[in-house]
Design a protein around this motif. Sequence first.
Motif, PDB file in Angstrom:
ATOM      1  N   MET A 113       0.826  -1.210   0.000  1.00 10.91           N
ATOM      2  CA  MET A 113       0.000   0.000   0.000  1.00 10.91           C
ATOM      3  C   MET A 113       0.864   1.266   0.000  1.00 10.91           C
ATOM      4  O   MET A 113       0.487   2.267  -0.612  1.00 10.91           O
ATOM      5  CB  MET A 113      -0.977  -0.003   1.173  1.00 10.91           C
ATOM      6  CG  MET A 113      -0.368  -0.049   2.541  1.00 10.91           C
ATOM      7  SD  MET A 113      -1.655   0.026   3.822  1.00 10.91           S
ATOM      8  CE  MET A 113      -2.626  -1.430   3.447  1.00 10.91           C
ATOM      9  N   SER A 114       2.020   1.226   0.637  1.00 12.74           N
ATOM     10  CA  SER A 114       2.920   2.387   0.612  1.00 12.74           C
ATOM     11  C   SER A 114       3.523   2.562  -0.782  1.00 12.74           C
ATOM     12  O   SER A 114       3.672   3.685  -1.266  1.00 12.74           O
ATOM     13  CB  SER A 114       4.032   2.221   1.654  1.00 12.74           C
ATOM     14  OG  SER A 114       3.515   2.245   2.966  1.00 12.74           O
ATOM     15  N   GLN A 115       3.882   1.453  -1.419  1.00 13.70           N
ATOM     16  CA  GLN A 115       4.384   1.531  -2.793  1.00 13.70           C
ATOM     17  C   GLN A 115       3.316   2.104  -3.717  1.00 13.70           C
ATOM     18  O   GLN A 115       3.618   2.913  -4.602  1.00 13.70           O
ATOM     19  CB  GLN A 115       4.813   0.145  -3.266  1.00 13.70           C
ATOM     20  CG  GLN A 115       6.043  -0.415  -2.555  1.00 13.70           C
ATOM     21  CD  GLN A 115       6.360  -1.840  -2.969  1.00 13.70           C
ATOM     22  OE1 GLN A 115       5.570  -2.500  -3.647  1.00 13.70           O
ATOM     23  NE2 GLN A 115       7.517  -2.334  -2.555  1.00 13.70           N
ATOM     24  N   HIS A 116       2.070   1.700  -3.512  1.00 11.25           N
ATOM     25  CA  HIS A 116       0.971   2.189  -4.354  1.00 11.25           C
ATOM     26  C   HIS A 116       0.745   3.678  -4.136  1.00 11.25           C
ATOM     27  O   HIS A 116       0.470   4.419  -5.082  1.00 11.25           O
ATOM     28  CB  HIS A 116      -0.299   1.400  -4.038  1.00 11.25           C
ATOM     29  CG  HIS A 116      -1.365   1.576  -5.063  1.00 11.25           C
ATOM     30  ND1 HIS A 116      -2.699   1.572  -4.758  1.00 11.25           N
ATOM     31  CD2 HIS A 116      -1.306   1.775  -6.406  1.00 11.25           C
ATOM     32  CE1 HIS A 116      -3.412   1.753  -5.858  1.00 11.25           C
ATOM     33  NE2 HIS A 116      -2.584   1.875  -6.864  1.00 11.25           N
ATOM     34  N   LEU A 117       0.864   4.124  -2.895  1.00 11.15           N
ATOM     35  CA  LEU A 117       0.755   5.553  -2.597  1.00 11.15           C
ATOM     36  C   LEU A 117       1.813   6.340  -3.372  1.00 11.15           C
ATOM     37  O   LEU A 117       1.535   7.417  -3.916  1.00 11.15           O
ATOM     38  CB  LEU A 117       0.908   5.785  -1.095  1.00 11.15           C
ATOM     39  CG  LEU A 117       0.950   7.241  -0.617  1.00 11.15           C
ATOM     40  CD1 LEU A 117      -0.383   7.934  -0.874  1.00 11.15           C
ATOM     41  CD2 LEU A 117       1.302   7.311   0.870  1.00 11.15           C
ATOM     42  N   GLN A 118       3.007   5.808  -3.454  1.00 14.87           N
ATOM     43  CA  GLN A 118       4.092   6.478  -4.173  1.00 14.87           C
ATOM     44  C   GLN A 118       3.787   6.589  -5.665  1.00 14.87           C
ATOM     45  O   GLN A 118       4.114   7.591  -6.302  1.00 14.87           O
ATOM     46  CB  GLN A 118       5.405   5.726  -3.937  1.00 14.87           C
ATOM     47  CG  GLN A 118       6.655   6.531  -4.215  1.00 14.87           C
ATOM     48  CD  GLN A 118       7.898   5.869  -3.652  1.00 14.87           C
ATOM     49  OE1 GLN A 118       8.004   4.637  -3.597  1.00 14.87           O
ATOM     50  NE2 GLN A 118       8.855   6.684  -3.226  1.00 14.87           N
ATOM     51  N   LEU A 119       3.133   5.569  -6.224  1.00 13.94           N
ATOM     52  CA  LEU A 119       2.707   5.647  -7.617  1.00 13.94           C
ATOM     53  C   LEU A 119       1.705   6.785  -7.813  1.00 13.94           C
ATOM     54  O   LEU A 119       1.779   7.535  -8.796  1.00 13.94           O
ATOM     55  CB  LEU A 119       2.063   4.332  -8.056  1.00 13.94           C
ATOM     56  CG  LEU A 119       2.910   3.054  -8.010  1.00 13.94           C
ATOM     57  CD1 LEU A 119       2.094   1.860  -8.479  1.00 13.94           C
ATOM     58  CD2 LEU A 119       4.162   3.198  -8.850  1.00 13.94           C
ATOM     59  N   SER A 120       0.776   6.926  -6.892  1.00 16.17           N
ATOM     60  CA  SER A 120      -0.213   8.003  -6.989  1.00 16.17           C
ATOM     61  C   SER A 120       0.449   9.368  -6.881  1.00 16.17           C
ATOM     62  O   SER A 120       0.021  10.329  -7.534  1.00 16.17           O
ATOM     63  CB  SER A 120      -1.271   7.849  -5.891  1.00 16.17           C
ATOM     64  OG  SER A 120      -2.130   6.764  -6.151  1.00 16.17           O
ATOM     65  N   GLN A 121       1.477   9.462  -6.067  1.00 19.96           N
ATOM     66  CA  GLN A 121       2.211  10.725  -5.966  1.00 19.96           C
ATOM     67  C   GLN A 121       2.842  11.093  -7.310  1.00 19.96           C
ATOM     68  O   GLN A 121       2.835  12.258  -7.710  1.00 19.96           O
ATOM     69  CB  GLN A 121       3.284  10.627  -4.877  1.00 19.96           C
ATOM     70  CG  GLN A 121       2.729  10.551  -3.462  1.00 19.96           C
ATOM     71  CD  GLN A 121       3.837  10.385  -2.427  1.00 19.96           C
ATOM     72  OE1 GLN A 121       4.259   9.270  -2.124  1.00 19.96           O
ATOM     73  NE2 GLN A 121       4.328  11.496  -1.921  1.00 19.96           N
ATOM     74  N   ALA A 122       3.386  10.086  -7.992  1.00 21.05           N
ATOM     75  CA  ALA A 122       3.970  10.342  -9.314  1.00 21.05           C
ATOM     76  C   ALA A 122       2.907  10.820 -10.296  1.00 21.05           C
ATOM     77  O   ALA A 122       3.133  11.749 -11.079  1.00 21.05           O
ATOM     78  CB  ALA A 122       4.650   9.076  -9.844  1.00 21.05           C
ATOM     79  N   ARG A 123       1.715  10.210 -10.253  1.00 20.92           N
ATOM     80  CA  ARG A 123       0.643  10.614 -11.171  1.00 20.92           C
ATOM     81  C   ARG A 123       0.189  12.046 -10.889  1.00 20.92           C
ATOM     82  O   ARG A 123      -0.119  12.801 -11.824  1.00 20.92           O
ATOM     83  CB  ARG A 123      -0.556   9.660 -11.038  1.00 20.92           C
ATOM     84  CG  ARG A 123      -0.273   8.192 -11.275  1.00 20.92           C
ATOM     85  CD  ARG A 123       0.083   7.880 -12.716  1.00 20.92           C
ATOM     86  NE  ARG A 123       1.488   8.048 -13.036  1.00 20.92           N
ATOM     87  CZ  ARG A 123       2.419   7.129 -12.845  1.00 20.92           C
ATOM     88  NH1 ARG A 123       2.104   5.961 -12.307  1.00 20.92           N
ATOM     89  NH2 ARG A 123       3.666   7.373 -13.223  1.00 20.92           N
ATOM     90  N   ALA A 124       0.131  12.432  -9.624  1.00 19.75           N
ATOM     91  CA  ALA A 124      -0.238  13.810  -9.284  1.00 19.75           C
ATOM     92  C   ALA A 124       0.779  14.793  -9.865  1.00 19.75           C
ATOM     93  O   ALA A 124       0.411  15.832 -10.432  1.00 19.75           O
ATOM     94  CB  ALA A 124      -0.345  13.976  -7.769  1.00 19.75           C
TER      95      ALA A 124
END
Length: 494
Positions: free
Chosen positions: A405-416
């Motif tokens: 879930m932390s790795q997935h959060l980091q992906l969302s940060q990149a998309r933002a």
Amino acid sequence: MRTLLVLLAAALAGSLTLFAFAPYRLFWIMPLSLAALADLTQRHPQRAFWIGYVWGLAAYTSNFNWIYNSLHDVAGLPAWIALPLVLLLPAYLALYPGLAMWLSARVTAKPWQRWLLAFPALWELGEWLRGWVLTGFPWAAAGYSQITESPLAGYTPLGGSHLVTYLVALSAGALALMVHSGWKMRAGLLVAALAVWGNGFWLKSVEWTQPQGKPISVALAQGNIAQELKWSPENLEESLRVYYQQVATTRADLMLLPETALPLFLDDLPSGYLSMMEGQAQRAGMALATGVPRRTNDGRGYLNAVVALTTPGRPFFAKDHLVPFGEFIPVPGLIGWIYQFMNMPMSGFSSGGVNQPPLALAGEKIAFNVCYEDSFGEELTGPASQASIMANVSNLAWFGKSVAMSQHLQLSQARAMENGRYMLRATNNGMTAIIRPDGEIAAVAAPYTRQVLQGFAQGRQGLTPYMRHGNMPVLIGCAALLLLAMLLGRKHRP
């Protein structure tokens, strides 16, 4: 014995990359790990493929250890089947670094051409390929390790995570070259590296998009329903009660519920339930959208959908980029037998289609994506360009208590960052968060808790360079650099 020691060193370098990504975020480990990989290859070019392969096998096994949680602990697959399957994905993905190192060692013999031209280009092209071939799996690409703490993250709005990946590999190549160079070359490489990283630090302060309208208050539900209970008929009433209560007690302009928060098909929900939810939201002046399975219009398939409950006609977004083996079975005749050992409902979703329009909610246009879809940056730029806010709904209870879930959060940060938009994340058990356009986290809910995260989001307008051009400039540039390395290598070959 020497070969074994070399491969062990490669495995150690690869396994340490786990700590480069969230939740640890020690971004500097990634260029050092790749530099160690390059140095091993420079010293032992005849073993280049196996050095790269073992590095990849160790890196991807350590980063994706949560696959075992998903297959064994949650889906109930016996350990004797789960363990080999856990290794199967890293064994495939490791082919890409293996090939990148093998080609780097053969394209040219001159160290500066190998590590400043060929290697960074080949590494990035390999990362792009593994995010595309067989529907793609781009998690743990080198560029994500830099989001958002590293100065290199500043390049994300320009060329996306792929440009950052290239710059990480270039930095690693420069470090490896320093080991084998004189002081003049070292000084030049150091100055160039400082320029690249310093420019990235400055780029992080650039605002690529502009505010639009007034901020809105947002509420993101986190129901924390255990995966083994989520689809249980005995737990249905409790799941519906949890989300109804969260809606009834929340006041905001916009509220989002997670992926498949309502664990029944939309038209199978108890009579009056949706009307009660809508009524609660409308009395609070709140726009409401929820994740819920929805049958296709022809009734022959079903969709992983997000439905705008308070909008007339209940428009919806349906997940397009599905997870192979999880949301659809690629070759049922070959591997369908495995599913008899697993508790994996809803493993036959249909795709919703590309470039679906944003949903109008709370005076904003919201570009939704579901769970795994925000691994694919370029696929989201089209809908984001029409939207003022982005949103991801997810259910990561499949992966238990892990780093997933932390790795997935980091992906969302990149998309933002790539799209210069707020990213709202509503998840079942974490990481529910509000992410600003610069990738920084404005608010985050504690994982494995039942709560509603509240805060504010600001609509944005305008396009980042990445939204305009996508991955193509980086890919063309890498292909050109690789071609240059090949031409130079051929020119100097005896």
